[in-house]
Design an enzyme around this catalytic site. Structure first.
Site, PDB file in Angstrom:
ATOM      1  N   GLN A 134      -5.481  -2.860  10.964  1.00  0.00           N
ATOM      2  CA  GLN A 134      -4.540  -2.158  11.697  1.00  0.00           C
ATOM      3  C   GLN A 134      -4.782  -1.099  12.291  1.00  0.00           C
ATOM      4  O   GLN A 134      -3.919  -0.155  12.453  1.00  0.00           O
ATOM      5  CB  GLN A 134      -3.530  -1.978  10.369  1.00  0.00           C
ATOM      6  CG  GLN A 134      -2.645  -3.370  10.070  1.00  0.00           C
ATOM      7  CD  GLN A 134      -1.477  -3.048   9.124  1.00  0.00           C
ATOM      8  OE1 GLN A 134      -0.408  -2.762   9.537  1.00  0.00           O
ATOM      9  NE2 GLN A 134      -1.440  -3.441   8.010  1.00  0.00           N
ATOM     10  N   LYS A 153       0.772  -1.117   0.045  1.00  0.00           N
ATOM     11  CA  LYS A 153       0.132   0.008  -0.060  1.00  0.00           C
ATOM     12  C   LYS A 153       0.546   1.137  -0.001  1.00  0.00           C
ATOM     13  O   LYS A 153       0.626   2.255  -0.827  1.00  0.00           O
ATOM     14  CB  LYS A 153      -0.863  -0.013   1.185  1.00  0.00           C
ATOM     15  CG  LYS A 153      -1.875  -1.089   1.210  1.00  0.00           C
ATOM     16  CD  LYS A 153      -2.648  -1.023   2.649  1.00  0.00           C
ATOM     17  CE  LYS A 153      -2.254  -1.220   3.911  1.00  0.00           C
ATOM     18  NZ  LYS A 153      -1.418  -2.410   3.813  1.00  0.00           N
ATOM     19  N   THR A 154       1.803   1.312   0.984  1.00  0.00           N
ATOM     20  CA  THR A 154       2.753   2.329   0.857  1.00  0.00           C
ATOM     21  C   THR A 154       3.434   2.523  -0.155  1.00  0.00           C
ATOM     22  O   THR A 154       3.941   3.664  -0.702  1.00  0.00           O
ATOM     23  CB  THR A 154       3.668   2.137   2.209  1.00  0.00           C
ATOM     24  OG1 THR A 154       2.855   2.143   3.224  1.00  0.00           O
ATOM     25  CG2 THR A 154       4.430   3.483   2.354  1.00  0.00           C
ATOM     26  N   ASP A 177      -1.664   7.846   3.630  1.00  0.00           N
ATOM     27  CA  ASP A 177      -1.348   6.467   3.962  1.00  0.00           C
ATOM     28  C   ASP A 177      -2.075   6.098   5.505  1.00  0.00           C
ATOM     29  O   ASP A 177      -2.455   7.231   6.056  1.00  0.00           O
ATOM     30  CB  ASP A 177       0.168   6.421   4.234  1.00  0.00           C
ATOM     31  CG  ASP A 177       0.703   4.784   4.168  1.00  0.00           C
ATOM     32  OD1 ASP A 177      -0.081   4.198   3.879  1.00  0.00           O
ATOM     33  OD2 ASP A 177       2.006   4.741   4.483  1.00  0.00           O
ATOM     34  N   GLU A 178      -2.182   5.032   5.589  1.00  0.00           N
ATOM     35  CA  GLU A 178      -2.597   4.597   7.179  1.00  0.00           C
ATOM     36  C   GLU A 178      -3.945   5.354   7.262  1.00  0.00           C
ATOM     37  O   GLU A 178      -4.272   5.610   8.407  1.00  0.00           O
ATOM     38  CB  GLU A 178      -1.575   4.779   8.129  1.00  0.00           C
ATOM     39  CG  GLU A 178      -0.119   4.305   7.984  1.00  0.00           C
ATOM     40  CD  GLU A 178       0.023   2.672   8.577  1.00  0.00           C
ATOM     41  OE1 GLU A 178      -1.137   2.374   8.887  1.00  0.00           O
ATOM     42  OE2 GLU A 178       0.896   2.157   8.424  1.00  0.00           O
ATOM     43  N   ARG A 229       4.983  -7.518  11.168  1.00  0.00           N
ATOM     44  CA  ARG A 229       6.205  -6.718  10.790  1.00  0.00           C
ATOM     45  C   ARG A 229       7.476  -7.513  10.491  1.00  0.00           C
ATOM     46  O   ARG A 229       8.197  -7.162   9.958  1.00  0.00           O
ATOM     47  CB  ARG A 229       6.837  -5.969  12.225  1.00  0.00           C
ATOM     48  CG  ARG A 229       5.604  -4.776  12.829  1.00  0.00           C
ATOM     49  CD  ARG A 229       5.189  -3.715  11.792  1.00  0.00           C
ATOM     50  NE  ARG A 229       3.998  -4.109  11.229  1.00  0.00           N
ATOM     51  CZ  ARG A 229       3.345  -3.795   9.938  1.00  0.00           C
ATOM     52  NH1 ARG A 229       4.073  -3.031   9.315  1.00  0.00           N
ATOM     53  NH2 ARG A 229       2.417  -4.280   9.652  1.00  0.00           N
TER      54      ARG A 229
HETATM   55  P1  ATP Z   1       1.821  -2.065   5.820  1.00  0.00           P
HETATM   56  O1  ATP Z   1       0.300  -2.752   5.888  1.00  0.00           O
HETATM   57  O2  ATP Z   1       2.790  -2.981   6.876  1.00  0.00           O
HETATM   58  O3  ATP Z   1       2.038  -0.662   6.015  1.00  0.00           O
HETATM   59  P2  ATP Z   1       2.083  -2.168   3.221  1.00  0.00           P
HETATM   60  O4  ATP Z   1       0.773  -2.826   2.489  1.00  0.00           O
HETATM   61  O5  ATP Z   1       2.149  -0.603   3.237  1.00  0.00           O
HETATM   62  O6  ATP Z   1       2.236  -2.709   4.451  1.00  0.00           O
HETATM   63  P3  ATP Z   1       4.577  -2.008   1.958  1.00  0.00           P
HETATM   64  O7  ATP Z   1       5.358  -1.522   3.135  1.00  0.00           O
HETATM   65  O8  ATP Z   1       4.371  -0.884   0.739  1.00  0.00           O
HETATM   66  O9  ATP Z   1       3.283  -2.548   2.228  1.00  0.00           O
HETATM   67  O10 ATP Z   1       5.241  -3.184   1.006  1.00  0.00           O
HETATM   68  C1  ATP Z   1       5.848  -4.176   1.796  1.00  0.00           C
HETATM   69  C2  ATP Z   1       7.067  -4.809   1.305  1.00  0.00           C
HETATM   70  O11 ATP Z   1       6.889  -5.240   0.129  1.00  0.00           O
HETATM   71  C3  ATP Z   1       8.211  -3.694   0.953  1.00  0.00           C
HETATM   72  O12 ATP Z   1       9.340  -4.111   1.110  1.00  0.00           O
HETATM   73  C4  ATP Z   1       8.079  -3.495  -0.437  1.00  0.00           C
HETATM   74  O13 ATP Z   1       9.248  -2.974  -1.019  1.00  0.00           O
HETATM   75  C5  ATP Z   1       7.858  -4.701  -0.868  1.00  0.00           C
HETATM   76  N1  ATP Z   1       6.967  -4.631  -2.292  1.00  0.00           N
HETATM   77  C6  ATP Z   1       5.575  -3.838  -2.455  1.00  0.00           C
HETATM   78  N2  ATP Z   1       5.255  -4.258  -3.738  1.00  0.00           N
HETATM   79  C7  ATP Z   1       6.240  -5.171  -4.212  1.00  0.00           C
HETATM   80  C8  ATP Z   1       6.105  -5.653  -5.697  1.00  0.00           C
HETATM   81  N3  ATP Z   1       5.213  -5.466  -6.523  1.00  0.00           N
HETATM   82  N4  ATP Z   1       7.198  -6.550  -5.944  1.00  0.00           N
HETATM   83  C9  ATP Z   1       7.933  -6.795  -4.818  1.00  0.00           C
HETATM   84  N5  ATP Z   1       8.260  -6.106  -3.721  1.00  0.00           N
HETATM   85  C10 ATP Z   1       7.186  -5.377  -3.315  1.00  0.00           C
HETATM   86 MG    MG Z   2       2.402   0.767   4.622  1.00  0.00          MG
END
Ligand code: ATP
Ligand code: MG
Length: 670
Positions: free
Chosen positions: A244, A29-30, A213-214, A603
């Protein structure tokens, strides 16, 4: 750079209306926000200065800024990546005249706020509990955008009536001190935009695309601000995960996610399902746990990062053994497997759990970084200097004035200050301004007036130097003029302590210089007052010094770990009354605690170790602990349980000694 999956691509490319990305932890997402900023600039031709991204913590915003800079080298000038509070502060700063604030307005932190409430209640015998209660009530009202008048009309219980009255007086005093508090940073812009549509339009022109975000942790006033800024254009992308949501106690409303669909009927929803962070086992555990909560949105999450190791559950004798076990294990893994320290994070429910942990980490010489805990800005020397700086840029801040007037001793007695206060109240001016009024001479002996004026003239001179010359130089001179170093050494228990405290002072001056330089890169007109405000804000938000965290084990609360990821995670204190927290058990609020555990588990990238103690000291007494119900809710076939049922403490001791000896040998080898 990783390749976006088709769903992520869809979310990044969609710009024809408001978009919600609703997905579980680690699904990118981030990353979608970061990549979308680059897309908006590179493919849609929107200049970075018209884009704003809002994150939850300063740490998150720093990281996002860094990543965007890598994606868009040389093209990020003027881009806003900040927390809600920082964004609010920028709006207030630019529009302060319309709000009846003078430049250099103060931002009251938790301590200032409590001090003011204490004064208003007029009891100097500390009734900390009552002050805390009123502070929380005022804060909740502000987050829900309830005015003092409304609060008073709704108040029923004696506590509510008292708090509502205090709220009214509190607001009047804030205005008189030319100050705002933390909650005002959001609510004030919202009110401003309601009352001045022309100002809102200007800001809508300035922020042409907004990303959040969040989102599940926004409160009512934050949500309102988002809606105002977006207006009818719908140039909005928000990402979030209802599982979350862990800030309900601070007014967060996860229902804001569903509300979006109501407020923006054209809302498009994208769900992401692939997790790129954790092994399947970790993810399965997280999914199984959170399935115990009711769900408004259906979500699935899978990972192809391999099956992974079992999750370890380590029972220890007591809290001492728990902390020691974590410290020695990390040291062992570092030495034996060459795992860098910053690949480890230790997460816990309450800040107090870090104390013993720190002792153990120090004993084994494991470098660590603690986020949170005692605030840098709560230290006396930093409060002192900040108060000087506050009065320097905002002479209406009576709170800060009173803190510094006799620091160091200027022999201005309490009766002089009391009379000065009375005079200032009558004349409706600040204490600082009252000092130079002629009328004061009728109230106070000439010698007292002379002392007060010497102080204000001197400070005024420093103010002039600050604005006409180099502000950092002026601040250094200020510190020398008052011989603050001498004062610190006199008031410290040892020279070593004095030295440490002076280092803090210089650290603050350095941070101020850095902050000022960074601010001026984006806005050449930014002055020292903005740098000060920014520093206070950074501290209030996540209470961490901007120190280097390379090669240190990361220690933080579960709340602070949101959005972050680490290869190896230790989750401490998996016991009833700790996680879930006792208060939540009493209030029947287990779901939020389960979400906290979900955040903690998700995490971890490669390994997750959960620890718990059989006995723990509480109020000087040894109590037996019960394993957390969340452990029972995990898939038992994926758990590897250690130390359970070992009733023989001697065995454990012997084992501990063996680990210690092997570690010592390793040290000797190095
Ligand atoms: P959270 O809910 O904990 O905030 P999130 O949904 O924001 O998580 P991110 O932090 O953006 O998730 O991504 C998690 C991990 O996955 C990061 O290390 C990111 O670099 C990796 N990632 C995201 N998209 C891809 C992709 N398409 N291919 C490979 N790695 C990815
Ligand atoms: Mg995130």
């Amino acid at each position: 750079m990783s390749k976006l999956n088709p769903r992520q691509r869809e979310a990044v490319d969609y710009i024809s209306g408001p978009l919600l990305v609703l997905a579980g932890a680690g699904s990118g997402k981030t990353s979608v926000i970061t990549r979308k900023i680059a897309y908006l600039v590179n493919k849609c031709g929107i200049e970075a200065r018209y884009i704003a991204a809002v994150t939850f913590t300063n740490k998150a915003s720093r990281e996002m800024k860094e990543r965007v800079t890598q994606l868009l080298p040389g093209k990020t000038k003027g881009l806003t990546v900040s927390t809600f509070h920082n964004l609010g502060m920028n709006i207030i700063r630019r529009e302060h005249k319309k709000l009846g604030l003078k430049p250099g307005f103060s931002i009251f932190d938790d301590q200032d706020t409590k001090a003011l409430i204490r004064d208003l209640l007029m009891h100097h015998d500390e009734d900390a509990e009552q002050v805390d209660m009123i502070r929380t009530m005022i804060s909740n009202w502000k987050n829900e955008m309830v005015t003092p008048a409304k609060a008073e009309s709704f108040a029923k219980t004696p506590e509510e009536v008292l708090a509502a009255r205090a709220y009214d007086a509190y607001m009047t005093h804030l205005q008189a001190y030319n100050a705002v508090d933390f909650d005002d940073l959001i609510w004030t812009p919202v009110r401003l935009f309601e009352e001045h549509p022309d100002v809102l339009e200007r800001w809508q022109q300035r922020i042409r695309y907004l990303l959040v975000d969040e989102y599940q942790d926004t409160n009512l006033s934050q949500y309102k601000l988002v809606r105002q800024l977006v207006g009818h254009r719908g140039a909005l992308t928000v990402v979030g995960d209802d599982d979350q949501s862990i800030y309900a106690w601070r007014g967060a409303r996860p229902e804001n996610l569903a509300q979006l669909q109501v407020d923006f009927p054209s809302l498009k929803v994208v769900k992401l399902e692939q997790n790129y962070r954790s092994t399947s086992r970790i993810l399965k555990a997280a999914n199984t746990l959170i399935a115990n909560n009711p769900h408004a949105f259906e979500k699935t999450l899978w990972s192809d990062m391999g099956f992974g190791d079992p999750l370890r559950v380590v029972h220890t004798r007591n809290e001492d053994a728990e902390c020691e076990r974590i410290a020695t294990e990390i040291l062992d893994l570092h030495l034996r497997n060459h795992i860098p320290f910053n690949d480890f994070a230790i997460l816990y429910r309450g800040n107090f759990q870090s104390r013993l942990l720190e002792v153990k980490l120090q004993a084994f010489q494991v470098p660590y970084k603690l986020s949170g805990g005692t605030s840098f800005f709560a230290r006396a020397e930093i409060k002192d200097l900040m108060s000087y700086l506050k009065v320097l840029v905002n002479r209406d801040d009576d709170n800060a004035f009173l803190r510094i007037i006799n620091l160091p001793r200027r022999e201005i007695g309490p009766s002089t200050l009391q009379k000065l206060g009375e005079y200032a109240t009558e004349r409706r001016v600040s204490l600082f301004d009252a000092c130079s009024e002629i009328g004061l001479e009728q109230r106070l002996p000439a010698a007292a007036v002379e002392k007060l004026r010497r102080f204000t003239h001197w400070l005024h001179e420093k103010y002039r130097l600050c604005y006409e010359g180099d502000p950092i130089q002026a601040i250094k001179e200020l510190i020398q003029d008052i011989d603050y170093e001498g004062w610190i050494y006199q008031n410290s228990s040892s020279d070593a302590m004095g030295e440490k405290r002076m280092q803090n002072v210089w650290f603050l001056v350095d941070s101020l210089r850095n902050t000022l330089e960074r601010l001026q890169e984006d806005d050449p007109d930014a002055g020292v007052e903005e740098a000060i405000a920014r520093l206070i804000l950074i501290d209030m938000l996540d209470r961490q010094e901007e120190e280097d965290d390379s090669n240190r084990v990361q220690l933080m609360t579960l709340h602070a770990s949101k959005g972050l990821e680490f290869p190896h995670v230790y989750l401490m204190g998996m016991e009833e009354e700790l996680l879930p927290h006792r208060n939540s058990i009493e209030n029947g609020d287990i779901e939020e605690e389960r979400r906290l555990a979900y955040v903690g588990i998700t995490r971890a990238k490669k390994t997750l170790t959960m620890t718990l103690a059989r006995q723990r000291k509480q109020f000087g007494e040894l109590i037996d602990c019960t394993p957390s119900r969340f452990l029972d809710e995990l898939p038992q076939e994926d758990l590897e349980i250690e130390g359970n049922g070992e009733k023989n403490p001697e065995l454990n001791k012997a084992r501990g000694r063996a680990t210690l000896n092997s570690l010592r040998n390793m040290f000797d080898d190095l």
